[in-house]
Design a protein around this motif. Structure first.
Motif, PDB file in Angstrom:
ATOM      1  N   ALA A 114     -58.303  26.118 -14.579  1.00 12.18           N
ATOM      2  CA  ALA A 114     -57.877  24.788 -15.008  1.00 12.18           C
ATOM      3  C   ALA A 114     -58.618  24.376 -16.276  1.00 12.18           C
ATOM      4  N   ALA A 115     -59.909  24.687 -16.336  1.00 11.52           N
ATOM      5  CA  ALA A 115     -60.689  24.349 -17.525  1.00 11.52           C
ATOM      6  C   ALA A 115     -60.140  25.087 -18.749  1.00 11.52           C
ATOM      7  N   LEU A 116     -59.794  26.366 -18.530  1.00  9.92           N
ATOM      8  CA  LEU A 116     -59.254  27.180 -19.619  1.00  9.92           C
ATOM      9  C   LEU A 116     -57.958  26.582 -20.156  1.00  9.92           C
ATOM     10  N   ARG A 117     -57.091  26.174 -19.239  1.00  8.66           N
ATOM     11  CA  ARG A 117     -55.822  25.579 -19.658  1.00  8.66           C
ATOM     12  C   ARG A 117     -56.036  24.302 -20.456  1.00  8.66           C
ATOM     13  N   ALA A 118     -57.014  23.536 -20.059  1.00 11.08           N
ATOM     14  CA  ALA A 118     -57.307  22.289 -20.777  1.00 11.08           C
ATOM     15  C   ALA A 118     -57.813  22.613 -22.187  1.00 11.08           C
ATOM     16  N   VAL A 119     -58.766  23.536 -22.285  1.00  9.01           N
ATOM     17  CA  VAL A 119     -59.345  23.868 -23.589  1.00  9.01           C
ATOM     18  C   VAL A 119     -58.295  24.513 -24.503  1.00  9.01           C
ATOM     19  N   ASP A 120     -57.328  25.227 -23.901  1.00  8.51           N
ATOM     20  CA  ASP A 120     -56.256  25.859 -24.666  1.00  8.51           C
ATOM     21  C   ASP A 120     -55.465  24.826 -25.473  1.00  8.51           C
ATOM     22  N   LYS A 121     -55.521  23.565 -25.069  1.00 11.05           N
ATOM     23  CA  LYS A 121     -54.743  22.515 -25.748  1.00 11.05           C
ATOM     24  C   LYS A 121     -55.511  21.840 -26.882  1.00 11.05           C
ATOM     25  N   LEU A 122     -56.707  22.367 -27.164  1.00 14.44           N
ATOM     26  CA  LEU A 122     -57.584  21.719 -28.144  1.00 14.44           C
ATOM     27  C   LEU A 122     -56.900  21.469 -29.488  1.00 14.44           C
ATOM     28  N   ASP A 123     -56.225  22.492 -30.024  1.00 11.55           N
ATOM     29  CA  ASP A 123     -55.585  22.339 -31.330  1.00 11.55           C
ATOM     30  C   ASP A 123     -54.474  21.303 -31.292  1.00 11.55           C
ATOM     31  N   LYS A 124     -53.815  21.212 -30.140  1.00  7.81           N
ATOM     32  CA  LYS A 124     -52.658  20.306 -30.055  1.00  7.81           C
ATOM     33  C   LYS A 124     -53.063  18.858 -29.835  1.00  7.81           C
ATOM     34  N   ILE A 125     -54.040  18.610 -28.942  1.00 11.84           N
ATOM     35  CA  ILE A 125     -54.298  17.217 -28.540  1.00 11.84           C
ATOM     36  C   ILE A 125     -55.683  16.711 -28.927  1.00 11.84           C
ATOM     37  N   GLY A 126     -56.551  17.591 -29.434  1.00  8.33           N
ATOM     38  CA  GLY A 126     -57.861  17.133 -29.897  1.00  8.33           C
ATOM     39  C   GLY A 126     -58.902  17.047 -28.778  1.00  8.33           C
ATOM     40  N   PRO A 127     -60.186  16.964 -29.172  1.00  9.88           N
ATOM     41  CA  PRO A 127     -61.276  17.055 -28.195  1.00  9.88           C
ATOM     42  C   PRO A 127     -61.309  15.898 -27.187  1.00  9.88           C
ATOM     43  N   ALA A 128     -61.014  14.687 -27.619  1.00  9.37           N
ATOM     44  CA  ALA A 128     -61.114  13.551 -26.692  1.00  9.37           C
ATOM     45  C   ALA A 128     -60.158  13.725 -25.526  1.00  9.37           C
ATOM     46  N   LYS A 129     -58.924  14.085 -25.836  1.00 14.08           N
ATOM     47  CA  LYS A 129     -57.928  14.253 -24.773  1.00 14.08           C
ATOM     48  C   LYS A 129     -58.209  15.487 -23.915  1.00 14.08           C
ATOM     49  N   VAL A 130     -58.801  16.533 -24.541  1.00 16.73           N
ATOM     50  CA  VAL A 130     -59.174  17.707 -23.741  1.00 16.73           C
ATOM     51  C   VAL A 130     -60.265  17.315 -22.744  1.00 16.73           C
ATOM     52  N   ALA A 131     -61.191  16.479 -23.192  1.00 11.47           N
ATOM     53  CA  ALA A 131     -62.255  16.014 -22.286  1.00 11.47           C
ATOM     54  C   ALA A 131     -61.639  15.260 -21.099  1.00 11.47           C
ATOM     55  N   ASP A 132     -60.666  14.386 -21.363  1.00  7.20           N
ATOM     56  CA  ASP A 132     -59.959  13.663 -20.287  1.00  7.20           C
ATOM     57  C   ASP A 132     -59.324  14.672 -19.326  1.00  7.20           C
ATOM     58  N   LEU A 133     -58.629  15.670 -19.930  1.00  4.28           N
ATOM     59  CA  LEU A 133     -57.913  16.659 -19.130  1.00  4.28           C
ATOM     60  C   LEU A 133     -58.890  17.469 -18.270  1.00  4.28           C
ATOM     61  N   LEU A 134     -60.041  17.816 -18.850  1.00  9.87           N
ATOM     62  CA  LEU A 134     -61.052  18.559 -18.097  1.00  9.87           C
ATOM     63  C   LEU A 134     -61.519  17.745 -16.893  1.00  9.87           C
ATOM     64  N   ALA A 135     -61.679  16.448 -17.088  1.00  9.03           N
ATOM     65  CA  ALA A 135     -62.090  15.579 -15.976  1.00  9.03           C
ATOM     66  C   ALA A 135     -61.003  15.539 -14.905  1.00  9.03           C
ATOM     67  N   GLN A 136     -59.751  15.345 -15.359  1.00  9.44           N
ATOM     68  CA  GLN A 136     -58.641  15.183 -14.409  1.00  9.44           C
ATOM     69  C   GLN A 136     -58.280  16.468 -13.675  1.00  9.44           C
ATOM     70  N   THR A 137     -58.160  17.583 -14.419  1.00  7.87           N
ATOM     71  CA  THR A 137     -57.596  18.795 -13.801  1.00  7.87           C
ATOM     72  C   THR A 137     -58.655  19.786 -13.345  1.00  7.87           C
ATOM     73  N   ALA A 138     -59.863  19.721 -13.946  1.00  9.61           N
ATOM     74  CA  ALA A 138     -60.897  20.683 -13.562  1.00  9.61           C
ATOM     75  C   ALA A 138     -62.096  19.990 -12.917  1.00  9.61           C
ATOM     76  N   GLY A 139     -61.987  18.696 -12.716  1.00 12.48           N
ATOM     77  CA  GLY A 139     -63.055  17.943 -12.061  1.00 12.48           C
ATOM     78  C   GLY A 139     -64.373  17.941 -12.829  1.00 12.48           C
ATOM     79  N   ALA A 140     -64.274  17.994 -14.168  1.00 13.17           N
ATOM     80  CA  ALA A 140     -65.492  18.085 -14.975  1.00 13.17           C
ATOM     81  C   ALA A 140     -66.164  16.719 -15.127  1.00 13.17           C
ATOM     82  N   SER A 141     -67.481  16.695 -15.045  1.00 12.96           N
ATOM     83  CA  SER A 141     -68.248  15.496 -15.391  1.00 12.96           C
ATOM     84  C   SER A 141     -68.253  15.361 -16.917  1.00 12.96           C
ATOM     85  N   GLU A 142     -68.778  14.230 -17.378  1.00 15.74           N
ATOM     86  CA  GLU A 142     -68.829  14.029 -18.825  1.00 15.74           C
ATOM     87  C   GLU A 142     -69.670  15.118 -19.498  1.00 15.74           C
TER      88      GLU A 142
END
Lengths: 442, 442
Positions: free
Chosen positions: A188-216
């Motif tokens: 899940a983390a990989l899929r989120a980071v894969d979107k970096l070029d498309k959606i930028g770091p802020a949104k990837v951070a949100d996605l990491l929290a939502q889909t991979a349960g990542a802390s800040e």
């Protein structure tokens, strides 16, 4: 019948563009063969269950059926779909023919594939891929992962296109790192980071929290890893500086160091370790590749691939492999769109043999036969119209020479219609300058 | 995963057979270009209504749909099918791009096509065709009909296959003759006569009575016409001897005389006027062609085509054409089946560079780079195993040479593993004999 219209996502090149495509495919093929890859073509269809093994791609598959299949019963037949890449069919081919193949097996495959995606700029529903893969039985030596970019570098350098940068990463680095910082769903983390070029770091951070349960802090660490990029082994220091420890991470770093160092040794400037590269498809397990055409980065990767350990296995035997695929249609589409690639004439023809009158067509045919025997692409004028009209036939197509058969014992003459220069000539001996013999691409 | 099995009708060649196919396609393409045909590729799909314009072929069409199309609504989308030949897509392409093309337009097209027919020997569901066509606007000069067999004769003569005979006929002869003897449904008569090779004259006579309303005398006349065959214009005398008079018949005879005489002049022995040739597809309106591979006649035609006047028209403008198509897969399938066509090795590789130990792999890579720069297809050994094992790697694949990089200042050596001869060599200068450089086909 009303005028037909194009079908979105199914590109058709003009004959001139098709000449460019053939030139490009010939060059790619020649490079693949120089590296000893054997050619392979697989059928266009695979059983649907094969194509759907990877859930993520199922939406893209075209299913086929015979128009009259229902009427003939046997509705329980295996369903077939058009292949959406050349890796899945290749893995199937290896399993089917394992007993007849010599391993490691090196093959190239240049074919059309189909995906039912929504068409957009640079995305097609039908397109040509040019793949190389190496598979072995049980284990695959890691030096093959270092060889892939070298082959692609040579293949793309042989083309009249801008230089490329091949970005390499290793899935083990990402997975090991994510585990090392305590994430439990590295996919899940990989899929989120894969979107970096498309959606930028802020949104990837949100996605990491939502889909991979990542802390800040975890999200921040993932982004820090993704920001690492270096043309040499110094990327490894940057990874270590993040202070994460994991055996898989270390393995991945070692493998990537080898790929980057081999590339630097044999093809300086070609490869960059870029730790944001993830690849959407989930069958990769080691090195992954993407390729940017310099000046066209916004179009995304034109050549991608990676190592896969689990795509083909039968019982206790597995066939790990590594492969990379040039998106030929994508590459051509963007260069044609930018007016950056064209051909010097719209037909192969170098000489048009004029026809004095229909009774003398045989004499013109004989001239054409002699020229063709020397390897000169030649047409005979379709009509015995006035010579001015016959010359215009050549002009409209970019044919550089018009040949006038001599009448009543006179010598033949050949005219360069660009300069107007006209000289006597003998069909059995004459040759155009080498640069006029075939259309040139650039 | 269990071992996959082949899908009936969808052939897959081995890498060695694929090398033969590429050799064959390269030669065919080179001949087509020598005659000034420009390359074209059309998309694999056409709107279903286009594919179904000719009723007879509708049963063969594969329809495609996106797996998830239903879920996304828009069920009213135009249905798409895979093309079953290259002529119908070409006619559509001409209409779609008429404004951009220069006429007469000469193009070749080498692509896969798909037919949902019941697979049997020499019949495939997926196969490659190599087509040439010439279309013009409004009228097409008849000499183009005489040119087709000459191009095909050259293309097939360039291949290591048995010689061929091209059988030519003209639809106008059949139609005019059938009308001339009083038959009112010449199409039905043509379809009956088309079955002559399959079911024999007695059953064709029955069929003529049943489907074309022929009397016994009329059926006999049809069969007498179909029996006429001659390598020159003498066929015309045999037709006249049947005593039937019809203007269309006369036109057809004149056209066929021209085709046969042109062929006899430029390529003696290539063509035969054979008045039983009808062609199943009903879009032909003039000359028709079939081709027999000598010694393989029982497999039927390997190259067919004809003139079509009504395949493409828009409003008052029509685009008559003539074309012919080599059944490449069919040709290869029967020659592979007979063991009559093969390649000298299973890989492009001419040289395997041995690896002394993994630490010295870079030195072996450098040798390979130098050889590739000279155009020598080269692999580096996948493992640093004992040299005997590395030599067996080459042997198994038919690679003729193994290269041993010199260690500690010693010279490199290269071994011809067929003769065992081993000599010192310099990678930047060494070349194999030309017959070893690439795999040879024959």
């Amino acid at each position: 019948m009303s005028k037909p219209t194009p079908i979105s996502g199914f590109p058709e090149w003009t004959p001139g563009q098709r000449m460019v495509e053939q030139f490009v495919l010939d060059r790619i093929r020649a490079t693949f063969e120089l590296y000893g890859f054997a050619p392979l073509e697989t059928r266009a269809v695979e059983p649907l269950d094969q194509l759907l093994r990877k859930g993520e791609t199922s939406k893209e598959v075209y299913v086929i059926r015979r128009l009259h299949a229902d009427a003939e019963g046997a509705g329980g037949d295996d369903q077939l779909g058009l292949h959406f890449d050349l890796t899945v069919p290749f893995a199937r081919y290896v399993l089917e023919n394992a007993g007849k193949l010599a391993f490691p097996f090196r093959r190239y495959q240049i074919q059309k594939v189909w995906r039912g995606e929504r068409p957009q700029e640079g995305r097609y529903r039908e397109f040509v891929q040019a793949d190389i893969d190496i598979v072995d039985r049980d284990t695959l030596a890691p030096h093959h992962e270092a060889e892939m970019p070298l082959v692609i570098g040579d293949a793309l350098r042989s083309l009249p296109i801008p230089p490329v940068t091949i970005q390499v990463n290793n899935r083990k680095i990402c997975e090991g790192f994510y585990r090392g910082i305590g994430l439990t769903d590295p996919e899940a983390a990989l899929r989120a980071v894969d979107k970096l070029d498309k959606i930028g770091p802020a949104k990837v951070a949100d996605l990491l929290a939502q889909t991979a349960g990542a802390s800040e802090a975890q999200a921040k660490a993932c982004l820090a890893l993704a920001e690492i990029s270096a043309p040499d082994a110094s990327f490894a220091d940057a990874v270590r500086a993040l202070g994460v420890s994991d055996p898989l991470l270390d393995e991945g770093v070692d493998e990537l160091v080898r790929v980057v160092e081999t590339a630097a040794e044999h093809s300086p400037g070609l490869c960059v370790a870029d730790l944001r590269i993830a690849r959407g498809l989930d069958y990769y397990t080691g090195t992954v590749y993407e390729t940017q055409l310099r000046g066209y980065e916004r179009f995304g990767s034109i050549c991608s691939g990676g190592r896969y350990d689990n795509l083909a296995s039968a019982g206790a035997v597995s066939y790990p492999g590594v492969g990379i695929s040039i998106g030929v249609t994508r590459l051509l589409g963007l260069l044609f769109g930018a007016g950056a690639l064209s051909v010097s004439r719209e037909v192969p023809t170098a000489v048009l043999v004029a026809v004095t009158n229909e009774e003398r067509r045989t004499a013109s045919n004989r001239v054409a036969e002699a020229l063709r025997r020397s390897g000169v692409p030649t047409e005979v004028s379709p009509s015995a119209a006035k010579f001015g009209k016959q010359i215009r036939y050549a002009e409209r197509r970019g044919i550089p020479y018009v040949w006038f058969p001599g009448v009543d014992g006179a010598s033949d003459e050949v005219k360069d219609i660009r300069s107007g220069e006209q000289v006597t000539a003998v069909a059995q001996e004459w040759m155009p300058p080498v640069e006029d013999l075939k259309p040139t691409v650039g």
